[in-house]
Scaffold this active site. Structure first.
Site, PDB file in Angstrom:
ATOM      1  N   GLY A  33       0.818  -1.213   0.000  1.00  0.00           N
ATOM      2  CA  GLY A  33       0.000   0.000   0.000  1.00  0.00           C
ATOM      3  C   GLY A  33       0.846   1.254   0.000  1.00  0.00           C
ATOM      4  N   GLY A  38       5.607   4.315  -8.687  1.00  0.00           N
ATOM      5  CA  GLY A  38       6.391   3.086  -8.859  1.00  0.00           C
ATOM      6  C   GLY A  38       5.473   1.869  -8.869  1.00  0.00           C
ATOM      7  N   HIS A  39       4.566   1.821  -7.887  1.00  0.00           N
ATOM      8  CA  HIS A  39       3.600   0.714  -7.854  1.00  0.00           C
ATOM      9  C   HIS A  39       2.712   0.746  -9.104  1.00  0.00           C
ATOM     10  CE1 HIS A  39       4.173   1.538  -3.386  1.00  0.00           C
ATOM     11  NE2 HIS A  39       4.474   0.263  -3.461  1.00  0.00           N
ATOM     12  N   ASP A 152      13.613  -3.095  -5.616  1.00  0.00           N
ATOM     13  CA  ASP A 152      14.022  -4.026  -4.560  1.00  0.00           C
ATOM     14  C   ASP A 152      14.716  -5.211  -5.243  1.00  0.00           C
ATOM     15  OD1 ASP A 152      12.623  -2.870  -2.009  1.00  0.00           O
ATOM     16  OD2 ASP A 152      11.162  -2.726  -3.625  1.00  0.00           O
ATOM     17  N   GLN A 155      15.258  -8.540  -3.406  1.00  0.00           N
ATOM     18  CA  GLN A 155      13.950  -9.184  -3.225  1.00  0.00           C
ATOM     19  C   GLN A 155      13.529  -9.903  -4.506  1.00  0.00           C
ATOM     20  OE1 GLN A 155      10.437  -7.329  -1.221  1.00  0.00           O
ATOM     21  NE2 GLN A 155       9.820  -6.846  -3.295  1.00  0.00           N
TER      22      GLN A 155
HETATM   23  P1  AMP Z   1       6.209  -2.263  -1.475  1.00  0.00           P
HETATM   24  O1  AMP Z   1       4.820  -1.746  -1.395  1.00  0.00           O
HETATM   25  O2  AMP Z   1       7.265  -1.303  -1.083  1.00  0.00           O
HETATM   26  O3  AMP Z   1       6.355  -3.635  -0.857  1.00  0.00           O
HETATM   27  O4  AMP Z   1       6.460  -2.498  -3.025  1.00  0.00           O
HETATM   28  C1  AMP Z   1       5.595  -3.305  -3.795  1.00  0.00           C
HETATM   29  C2  AMP Z   1       6.238  -3.560  -5.134  1.00  0.00           C
HETATM   30  O5  AMP Z   1       6.444  -2.320  -5.797  1.00  0.00           O
HETATM   31  C3  AMP Z   1       7.611  -4.238  -5.013  1.00  0.00           C
HETATM   32  O6  AMP Z   1       7.734  -5.213  -6.043  1.00  0.00           O
HETATM   33  C4  AMP Z   1       8.562  -3.086  -5.219  1.00  0.00           C
HETATM   34  O7  AMP Z   1       9.796  -3.483  -5.756  1.00  0.00           O
HETATM   35  C5  AMP Z   1       7.793  -2.251  -6.215  1.00  0.00           C
HETATM   36  N1  AMP Z   1       8.251  -0.859  -6.183  1.00  0.00           N
HETATM   37  C6  AMP Z   1       8.307  -0.019  -5.114  1.00  0.00           C
HETATM   38  N2  AMP Z   1       8.837   1.167  -5.470  1.00  0.00           N
HETATM   39  C7  AMP Z   1       9.128   1.073  -6.790  1.00  0.00           C
HETATM   40  C8  AMP Z   1       9.715   1.960  -7.753  1.00  0.00           C
HETATM   41  N3  AMP Z   1      10.106   3.199  -7.419  1.00  0.00           N
HETATM   42  N4  AMP Z   1       9.864   1.519  -9.015  1.00  0.00           N
HETATM   43  C9  AMP Z   1       9.478   0.273  -9.378  1.00  0.00           C
HETATM   44  N5  AMP Z   1       8.926  -0.613  -8.521  1.00  0.00           N
HETATM   45  C10 AMP Z   1       8.752  -0.219  -7.249  1.00  0.00           C
END
Ligand code: AMP
Length: 283
Positions: A33, A38-39, A152, A155
C-alpha cells in the site's frame, strides 16, 4: 470504475474460479500500500499483458525487523483505491493480519544463501517474512504472472530463486525502477524525509550512476566503491549500510563481462533508502 476491495479468500476465489474457467490470464501485483507511481508502473505492466489484474495490499509485519518502522509505515487504503480506480484493476485484495497469520500459523519459507548478505545482513528475518507472505499471496490469488519492482533488486532475485526451487507455477515479471525527476527512486519511505533531506537524497542515485560509469569505463571497482561510500557519508548520509557491486542474479562477487548490479542502502535523517542500478565490469 473502481475495483472491488476484497478481504475474504472466499470472495477472491469466486472471482478467480470464474476467470480461470474462462481461460483468462491473471496477473498479481503484491504491495504494502501507500501506493505511488512506482507501484502504478507495475500495475500498468500487468494491465497490458494480463486479462485480469489483482493488486494486493498487506503491510506484512513479519518482514519488518524494526517495530518502529512497522508502526510508522503509512496506511492509506482510501487514497490507494482512488489511485487504482482509473487503471482498470479487477480486484484489490486487502487481507486482514488474522487471515494471513491466524493463531497456530507455523510455516515459514526461507530462501538461503542469496539472502545472507546486503539487505539480509542488515534486516534479520526480513526475507523469510517476505518469502512467506509472497508464497501465501500467490497461493491465495493463483496468478499466472506476478510483478515485482527492480527497485528491490535483491527481493526480486530471492523471489525468482524461491519460485524456481519450489516449482511454483507463476512467471515472475520484473519492472524497471520509477524515479522522481531528480533521480531518487520512488518509495513510500521518502515521505518521511525532511525537505532538506529530500533534496539531498538525490545524491544516492547520482553517486551510483557516477560509480557505475567509472567502473564500466575500466576504473578499478574497489576504490570507486570506497569513494562512493565516502561521498555519501561526507554529504550527511549515515550510516551507509552497504554500497557493493554484485553479480546481478546470484548477488555473489561480480565476474568480468557478466551482468552485475551496483546496490546500496544508506540512512538519511533516520530514513533508510535503498537503490540499485546496472553496472557491469568490463570483460
Ligand atoms: P512495497 O509496497 O514497497 O512492498 O512495493 C511493492 C512492489 O512495488 C515491489 O515489487 C517493489 O519493488 C515495487 N516498487 C516499489 N517502489 C518502486 C519503484 N520506485 N519503481 C518500481 N517498482 C517499485
Amino acid at each position: 470504475m473502481s475495483a472491488p476491495i476484497i478481504r475474504q479468500p472466499g470472495e477472491l476465489h469466486a472471482l478467480t474460479d470464474a476467470w480461470l474457467a474462462a481461460g483468462q490470464v491473471i496477473g498479481v501485483v503484491p504491495t504494502m500500500g501507500a501506493l505511488h507511481d512506482g507501484h502504478l508502473g507495475l500495475v500498468r505492466m500487468a494491465r497490458e499483458s494480463c486479462d485480469r489484474v489483482i493488486v494486493t495490499i498487506f503491510v506484512n509485519p513479519r518482514q519488518f525487523n524494526n517495530p518502529e518502522d512497522l508502526a510508522r509505515y503509512p496506511r492509506t487504503e482510501q487514497a490507494d483505491a482512488a489511485l487504482l480506480a482509473p487503471l482498470g484493476v479487477d480486484a484489490v485484495f486487502v487481507p486482514d493480519g488474522a487471515l494471513i497469520y491466524p493463531p497456530g500459523h507455523a510455516t515459514s519459507v526461507s530462501v538461503t544463501r542469496i539472502t545472507d548478505e546486503l539487505e539480509g545482513a542488515h534486516r534479520p528475518g526480513h526475507f523469510d517474512g517476505m518469502a512467506t507472505v509472497v508464497t501465501l499471496l500467490l497461493n491465495l490469488t493463483r496468478p499466472h504472472r506476478a510483478y515485482f519492482g527492480e527497485k528491490d533488486w535483491q527481493q526480486l532475485q530471492v523471489v525468482r530463486q524461491m519460485v524456481r526451487d519450489l516449482h511454483m507455477p507463476v512467471e515472475i515479471v520484473a519492472c524497471p525502477t520509477t524515479r522522481a525527476p531528480d533521480g531518487l527512486a520512488l518509495s513510500s519511505r521518502n515521505q518521511r524525509l525532511t525537505a532538506a533531506d529530500r533534496e539531498r537524497a538525490a545524491l544516492l542515485p547520482r553517486t551510483l550512476f557516477d560509480a557505475a560509469r567509472r567502473i564500466e569505463a575500466g576504473e578499478d571497482a574497489a576504490p570507486v566503491l570506497a569513494q562512493a561510500r565516502a561521498a555519501l557519508a561526507g554529504a550527511g548520509f549515515g550510516p551507509v549500510d552497504y554500497l557493493e557491486l554484485r553479480d546481478a542474479r546470484t548477488l555473489a562477487q561480480p565476474q568480468p563481462g557478466q551482468p552485475a548490479r551496483l546496490l546500496a542502502a544508506a540512512w538519511l535523517g533516520g530514513v533508510r533508502l535503498i537503490d540499485n542500478i546496472a553496472a557491469t565490469l568490463p570483460g
